[in-house]
Design a protein around this motif. Structure first.
Motif, mmCIF file in Angstrom:
data_model
loop_
_atom_site.group_PDB
_atom_site.id
_atom_site.type_symbol
_atom_site.label_atom_id
_atom_site.label_comp_id
_atom_site.label_asym_id
_atom_site.label_seq_id
_atom_site.Cartn_x
_atom_site.Cartn_y
_atom_site.Cartn_z
ATOM 1 N N GLY A 177 0.692 -1.160 -0.076
ATOM 2 C CA GLY A 177 -0.091 -0.125 -0.128
ATOM 3 C C GLY A 177 0.943 1.291 0.175
ATOM 4 O O GLY A 177 2.058 1.367 0.613
ATOM 5 N N TYR A 178 0.414 2.413 -0.427
ATOM 6 C CA TYR A 178 1.084 3.465 -0.907
ATOM 7 C C TYR A 178 0.280 4.796 -0.538
ATOM 8 O O TYR A 178 -0.867 5.162 -0.778
ATOM 9 N N ASN A 179 0.692 5.596 0.565
ATOM 10 C CA ASN A 179 0.046 6.783 0.820
ATOM 11 C C ASN A 179 0.664 8.068 0.177
ATOM 12 O O ASN A 179 1.929 7.975 -0.108
ATOM 13 N N PHE A 180 -0.109 9.016 -0.160
ATOM 14 C CA PHE A 180 0.202 10.071 -0.714
ATOM 15 C C PHE A 180 -0.478 11.290 0.143
ATOM 16 O O PHE A 180 -1.634 11.291 0.428
ATOM 17 N N ASP A 181 0.420 12.251 0.503
ATOM 18 C CA ASP A 181 -0.076 13.139 1.622
ATOM 19 C C ASP A 181 0.571 14.504 1.333
ATOM 20 O O ASP A 181 1.795 14.690 0.594
ATOM 21 N N LEU A 182 -0.079 15.694 1.723
ATOM 22 C CA LEU A 182 0.610 16.901 1.387
ATOM 23 C C LEU A 182 1.657 17.290 2.207
ATOM 24 O O LEU A 182 2.801 17.850 1.818
ATOM 25 N N THR A 183 1.628 16.816 3.403
ATOM 26 C CA THR A 183 2.795 17.395 4.255
ATOM 27 C C THR A 183 3.370 16.127 4.919
ATOM 28 O O THR A 183 2.730 14.825 5.044
ATOM 29 N N LYS A 184 4.509 16.015 5.704
ATOM 30 C CA LYS A 184 5.071 15.269 6.239
ATOM 31 C C LYS A 184 4.343 14.656 7.624
ATOM 32 O O LYS A 184 4.165 13.380 7.907
ATOM 33 N N GLU A 185 3.689 15.518 8.368
ATOM 34 C CA GLU A 185 2.723 15.241 9.363
ATOM 35 C C GLU A 185 1.652 14.303 9.037
ATOM 36 O O GLU A 185 1.238 13.381 9.546
ATOM 37 N N ALA A 186 1.039 14.762 7.809
ATOM 38 C CA ALA A 186 -0.023 13.814 7.133
ATOM 39 C C ALA A 186 0.362 12.525 6.951
ATOM 40 O O ALA A 186 -0.217 11.375 7.178
ATOM 41 N N ALA A 187 1.392 12.371 6.115
ATOM 42 C CA ALA A 187 2.162 11.200 5.969
ATOM 43 C C ALA A 187 2.414 10.263 7.063
ATOM 44 O O ALA A 187 2.384 9.041 7.052
ATOM 45 N N ASP A 196 -8.635 9.985 13.267
ATOM 46 C CA ASP A 196 -8.242 10.357 14.770
ATOM 47 C C ASP A 196 -6.780 10.326 14.858
ATOM 48 O O ASP A 196 -6.192 9.667 15.139
ATOM 49 N N VAL A 197 -6.296 11.610 14.457
ATOM 50 C CA VAL A 197 -4.563 11.480 14.630
ATOM 51 C C VAL A 197 -4.066 11.199 15.754
ATOM 52 O O VAL A 197 -3.205 10.438 15.980
ATOM 53 N N ALA A 198 -4.781 11.730 16.827
ATOM 54 C CA ALA A 198 -4.077 11.733 18.308
ATOM 55 C C ALA A 198 -4.362 10.100 18.639
ATOM 56 O O ALA A 198 -3.423 9.431 19.303
ATOM 57 N N GLN A 199 -5.404 9.487 18.420
ATOM 58 C CA GLN A 199 -5.733 8.157 18.680
ATOM 59 C C GLN A 199 -4.736 7.295 18.047
ATOM 60 O O GLN A 199 -4.267 6.179 18.984
ATOM 61 N N CYS A 200 -4.481 7.376 16.785
ATOM 62 C CA CYS A 200 -3.477 6.484 15.894
ATOM 63 C C CYS A 200 -2.040 6.626 16.519
ATOM 64 O O CYS A 200 -1.258 5.687 16.775
ATOM 65 N N GLN A 201 -1.828 8.000 16.865
ATOM 66 C CA GLN A 201 -0.423 8.332 17.520
ATOM 67 C C GLN A 201 -0.239 7.694 18.638
ATOM 68 O O GLN A 201 0.870 7.126 19.055
ATOM 69 N N ALA A 202 -1.202 7.380 19.522
ATOM 70 C CA ALA A 202 -1.193 6.921 20.944
ATOM 71 C C ALA A 202 -0.696 5.287 20.732
ATOM 72 O O ALA A 202 -0.096 4.872 21.727
ATOM 73 N N VAL A 203 -1.739 4.931 19.874
ATOM 74 C CA VAL A 203 -1.487 3.433 19.677
ATOM 75 C C VAL A 203 0.041 3.095 19.293
ATOM 76 O O VAL A 203 0.985 2.094 19.801
ATOM 77 N N HIS A 242 -1.400 2.582 9.003
ATOM 78 C CA HIS A 242 -0.936 1.372 8.786
ATOM 79 C C HIS A 242 -0.477 0.625 9.929
ATOM 80 O O HIS A 242 -0.925 -0.721 10.012
ATOM 81 N N LEU A 243 0.063 1.279 10.824
ATOM 82 C CA LEU A 243 0.690 0.426 12.133
ATOM 83 C C LEU A 243 -0.541 -0.270 12.702
ATOM 84 O O LEU A 243 -0.618 -1.322 13.037
ATOM 85 N N VAL A 244 -1.575 0.602 13.187
ATOM 86 C CA VAL A 244 -2.763 0.227 13.591
ATOM 87 C C VAL A 244 -3.509 -0.843 13.073
ATOM 88 O O VAL A 244 -3.796 -1.879 13.652
ATOM 89 N N SER A 245 -3.514 -0.652 11.685
ATOM 90 C CA SER A 245 -4.292 -1.771 10.956
ATOM 91 C C SER A 245 -3.795 -3.160 10.939
ATOM 92 O O SER A 245 -4.332 -4.183 10.791
ATOM 93 N N TYR A 246 -2.486 -2.941 10.903
ATOM 94 C CA TYR A 246 -1.578 -4.067 10.938
ATOM 95 C C TYR A 246 -1.695 -4.975 12.068
ATOM 96 O O TYR A 246 -1.754 -6.372 12.113
#
Ligand code: 5CA
Length: 453
Positions: free
Chosen positions: A160-170, A241-248, A177-181
């Motif tokens: 899978g390949y993600n495309f984002d405008l900024t480093k933060e979004a990427a 939810d950016v904070a929730q994924c970051q917490a995981v 991906h980490l969470v879904s894995y």
């Protein structure tokens, strides 16, 4: 499926070429056949398992908001010349020429091709974020293919390949991906530990590998034993939810866990001595953030809100779909054979008829078989004219988690036996009760299903 009409070429003897248990059991259970070094045919039972793993991967990727598609196995060399990897990739890349003398290659991974698709169709930051993935065969001309599907030359990968405008979004895409894995591996009955790793030929200095601990693993790993207490469980995740994924991510990566490529003795020494562990692990996936490594040379840019053209931030994220079958078997077997976790089993239950040809036993088996199927369950009915011992041995070898045993003695009291493959425990009950019990067991697994890709 009726076993008498299936194609399940089980082997009685241990094949000599297999050095590790998963390879031996996959050959013995009639799942695969080697066609050349590191290249396999997937026989019907093996294919059913491969599809099951794919389905779990699809469901969890789509739950995370990632979009399925399919790219070809053969790729034009020119795309790889643009990124500079055509020469860099070396001998692992299988190169071919078509009749017009145009250079092609059998894809070992797809960063260039997906970047080409992106630049052709996406021009504005408003179309971001975007994550596309596919599950496709790859070829890497491994110098030492071994251990069956564990290190193949042709193997199935989800990439899978993600495309984002900024480093933060990427980085949020990375966390998603980490969470879904974590969710995917747990559904397969595996504990896969994210470990800081090395970018290798994909590139990028921010990357984690997911490792399943197993003696036969090819990687040496170093970790804090506390990490093995973590489970993802059935927690609800909002993938936006950016904070929730970051917490995981922080929860699962804050303790020391590294492969030998990134192992740092000084940092490791800070882990309390009684919690330091070294072991071997099977790498079942890897996630990468590599920024603009491909988008810049290949001109994959979007207009940002000020109208400026900027290269997109990307990452790539792989799961070793075919390797996972080996990893699951390494983690789930006994001396009789495989023990499939309920989440991946190729058939929900096996039916063993102890007296084939006896009218009332045959009728009872047929009725159970039909009832299971009307309830949406997928049974494997051993209707062969074989001794009970042979039937039990086949069922144990192929590893279905549940078995219904039907014989004249039990039927006299309207009873069959429901047996758990892992514990060996059997409980007598009526055929209807057995079917209801199985429906209950599989209900949570079936509830996870999403539409096919
Ligand atoms: N483009 C990136 C991510 S999409 C990539 O190719 N990553 S990778 O090289 O780490 O491969 C992803 C996964 O494929 C690995 O974690 C591993 O589980 C599996 N894999 C890699 N090589 C093989 C192989 N020779 N045989 C079986 N599985 C493999």
């Amino acid at each position: 499926m009726r076993l008498s009409r299936y194609f399940l070429p089980v082997l009685k003897e241990d094949p000599k070429e297999a050095q590790i248990v998963s390879h031996r059991l996959m050959l013995r259970a009639g799942m695969i056949k080697q066609q050349a070094a590191g290249i396999y045919s997937w026989l019907p039972l093996g294919l059913k398992l491969l599809r099951r793993i794919e389905q779990i991967v699809h469901e969890e990727q789509q739950r995370a908001g990632h979009i399925p598609m399919l790219m070809p196995t053969l790729q034009p060399a020119d795309l790889w010349r643009e990124s500079g990897r055509y020469d860099d990739y070396g001998e692992e890349m299988l190169r071919v020429q078509d009749r017009h003398k145009r250079d092609l290659l059998y894809g070992p991974t797809n960063e260039e091709m997906i970047t080409d698709i992106f630049r052709a169709h996406v021009g504005s930051y408003k179309d971001l974020p975007l994550t596309l993935y596919h599950i496709q065969w790859k070829f890497r001309d491994e110098i030492r293919p071994r251990f069956g599907v564990m290190r193949g030359r042709e193997f199935l990968m989800k990439d899978g390949y993600n495309f984002d405008l900024t480093k933060e979004a990427a980085l949020h895409a990375y966390n998603r991906h980490l969470v879904s894995y974590l969710r995917s591996y747990e559904r397969m009955g595996l504990q896969a530990i994210p470990m800081r790793a090395d970018g290798g030929p994909i590139g990028g200095d921010y990357t984690h590998e997911f490792l399943v601990l197993a003696e036969t693993g090819e990687s040496e790993v170093f970790y804090d034993s506390q990490i093995t207490d973590l489970t993802f469980g059935d927690r609800e995740i909002d993938y936006d939810d950016v904070a929730q994924c970051q917490a995981v991510l922080e929860e699962f990566t804050s303790r020391y866990a590294r492969t030998d490529e990134t192992h740092d003795e000084a940092v490791y020494a800070e882990v309390p001595e009684d919690r330091r562990r070294t072991a071997r692990g099977i790498e079942v996936g890897q996630i990468f953030y590599f920024g603009t490594k491909y988008s810049e040379p290949m001109g994959a840019t979007v207009r940002d809100s000020s109208g400026a053209q900027v290269p997109v931030h990307m990452g790539s994220h792989g799961i070793g779909v075919s390797r996972l079958l080996g990893a699951i078997i390494e983690a789930n077997h006994d001396d009789k054979g495989i023990i499939w976790p309920e989440g991946v089993t190729p058939f929900h239950v096996g039916i063993v008829n102890l007296k084939q040809g006896d009218a009332s036993t045959d009728n009872a088996c047929e009725a159970i078989y039909a009832l299971l199927r009307t309830r949406g369950l997928d049974p494997l009915y051993d209707d062969r004219d074989e001794r009970a011992g042979t039937k039990f041995a086949s069922m144990d070898l192929i590893g279905l988690p549940w078995r219904i045993t039907v014989g004249p003695r039990g039927l006299a009291n309207n009873q069959v036996e429901l047996t758990n493959r892992r514990s060996g425990e059997s409980i007598a009950m009526t055929p209807e009760e057995a079917v209801v019990r199985l429906e209950q067991i599989y209900a949570p697994i079936r509830a996870q299903a999403l539409p096919a890709a």
